[in-house]
Design an enzyme around this catalytic site. Structure first.
Site, PDB file in Angstrom:
ATOM      1  N   ARG A  88       0.782  -1.121   0.043  1.00 25.54           N
ATOM      2  CA  ARG A  88      -0.027   0.578   0.372  1.00 25.54           C
ATOM      3  C   ARG A  88       1.103   1.118   0.131  1.00 25.54           C
ATOM      4  NH1 ARG A  88      -3.555  -2.602  -1.490  1.00 25.54           N
ATOM      5  NH2 ARG A  88      -5.539  -3.114  -0.616  1.00 25.54           N
TER       6      ARG A  88
ATOM      7  N   GLU B  68      -4.514   7.449  -5.136  1.00 25.04           N
ATOM      8  CA  GLU B  68      -4.842   6.747  -6.497  1.00 25.04           C
ATOM      9  C   GLU B  68      -5.821   6.893  -7.115  1.00 25.04           C
ATOM     10  OE1 GLU B  68      -3.922   2.408  -6.045  1.00 25.04           O
ATOM     11  OE2 GLU B  68      -2.033   2.961  -4.901  1.00 25.04           O
TER      12      GLU B  68
ATOM     13  N   HIS C 175      -0.799   0.048 -10.019  1.00 25.29           N
ATOM     14  CA  HIS C 175      -1.638  -0.564  -8.994  1.00 25.29           C
ATOM     15  C   HIS C 175      -2.201  -1.940  -9.605  1.00 25.29           C
ATOM     16  CE1 HIS C 175      -3.952  -1.248  -4.905  1.00 25.29           C
ATOM     17  NE2 HIS C 175      -2.961  -2.068  -4.851  1.00 25.29           N
TER      18      HIS C 175
END
Lengths: 287, 287
Positions: free
Chosen positions: B193, B222, B241
């Site tokens: 993360r 994000e 991601h």
């Protein structure tokens, strides 16, 4: 000890020399200067491939030929695994999006369980097959006694890795007919020699999307000419013949020669003697 | 079955619902709509991380929380290995030279024998450590009981891989003090993360070349904002991601939920139950 930078200076340096260390393994200088080799007993090359040294004059002589077997095996295996993962995970697409500061999610391919055919049963091919197997790929190694059987292995192949020596048996082995047997999802990796591939046939297959991509570290002509279509074909990674070259590799190559030179001076058998009729070293269990 | 695309539609859909499937694992909609959850007994998330779901309301309730443990382990391990090899073999430099049709030979780094610290002892961290070990890297896995001991492991580390869950114990663990312990040759990979890292500290370390590079798949915000300096820092690979997302992953996530839903309906124990006090699943031998 004498140094020569091209065929004419080599022709001047050769008379009287017993030992020749070939550093530029893509040069034809040895072939061109060969008539001047009046006392030569041993030629060592700072490379794995000996294709520029298997010309008739040297083959027909009783000069011993040795290579630098071993230096490149593991580095090349890591490089090939890196190329497989880079293409499976679309790192070229990631870097291109990054350059545009663009957040572009994509789904990618696994490598575990995917079928890979590695052509080249020498130590480099075996190292590649071993490392790809270690990450869970389904690997088939095609060695020198099985080159004829390559075509029937191509259907269903996800990754075709060329790591064979360049000999009469392997030159042009990946041609239009062989490419036509690969699935559209297949990718080709060549870290052996450019002439293993019929380059125009590969260009056509890539252009027409009959295969999904290629990573090429070796080419018919090196450096790859700036006008080659390979530089800009979709799904193609071009690298400048560097797959085996780690930081410090030149020193590693010097050590291989130094070890053999000590053996030569002591009258002991040399390591990595090339079978001149086959075009590669046969000691050490090559298949 | 009801669908909700944001916090307000979720607040309308929640009353009376027993089961909630969270698909957008980076959304705070569940937290924001929580007061409307009058009948909820089970929340399942289509992700490994549960950091957006460990808010006080859910933690203090008796609602069961489950995640999608297992779907991402092996894909993320392959992705991390690919990043290691891409940086060790300078594929970004290769692709940049290719775009200029430039033949630029470079020497590259081995990965075998290099020291890597993987932070995160859950199944993802273990899969990463296992695969990096399989290619001959010298791997140390730092699990949840050892997070405090990370600093003393950083000197001498070539690669630092962050794959930990985001909890109070891990938030900001890679800060200026930790970065200062890494050698200048070190590279950081974050697939956990974004908030595991103090991003401005990492930017400073990269800018000042106090570490050699980073590959970041997760970020504090994000999508990564277009004006983030991370997009264009030297030695940095930015990806959106996607490290665990194989072709077909959405279907895999649906299957994980479907299996648990059948268990729920049959009154059987659910799989992948998150320990809400720790912030991750503790069954299955996590360290």
């Amino acid at each position: 000890m004498r140094f020569a930078g091209d065929a004419s200076s080599l022709a001047e340096a050769l008379p009287g020399a017993e030992v020749l260390l070939v550093w530029d393994f893509l040069s034809d200088a040895v072939r061109d200067a060969w008539p001047a080799a009046d006392s030569l007993r041993w030629v060592h090359t700072a490379s794995a491939g000996v294709d520029r040294l298997t010309f008739p004059g040297l083959l027909e002589s009783d000069v011993t030929l040795t290579n630098s077997r071993g230096v490149f095996d593991r580095p090349m295996a890591e490089y090939v695994l890196g190329l497989v993962l880079a293409m499976a995970k679309d790192f070229p697409g990631t870097l291109a999006a990054q350059a545009r500061r663009e957040w572009r999610h994509r789904e990618t391919e696994p490598v575990a369980g995917r079928r890979v055919v590695v052509v080249g049963g020498g130590p480099i091919g075996r190292a590649i097959a071993g490392l790809l197997g270690a990450v869970g790929m389904d690997v088939e190694l095609v060695g020198r006694r099985e080159f004829d059987g390559l075509p029937r292995r191509l259907p269903g192949t996800d990754w075709l890795v060329l790591a064979a020596p360049l000999t009469d048996a392997t030159r042009g082995m990946l041609d239009a007919a062989a490419l036509a047997l690969l699935p559209r999802s297949a990718r080709v990796i060549n870290v052996g020699r450019g002439a293993l591939v019929v380059e125009p046939d590969l260009v056509d297959a890539l252009r027409e999307r009959r295969i999904a991509g290629a990573a090429l570290d070796v080419f018919a002509r090196e450096p790859l000419p700036a006008d080659s279509p390979l530089w800009a074909l979709p799904g193609v990674i071009v690298s400048p013949h560097m797959s085996g070259d780690l930081i410090g590799w030149r020193q590693d190559l010097v050590e291989v020669f130094r070890d053999n030179l000590a053996r030569y001076q002591a009258g002991e058998p040399l390591r990595n003697v090339v079978d001149k009729t086959l075009g590669y070293v046969t000691t050490g269990g090559g298949t």
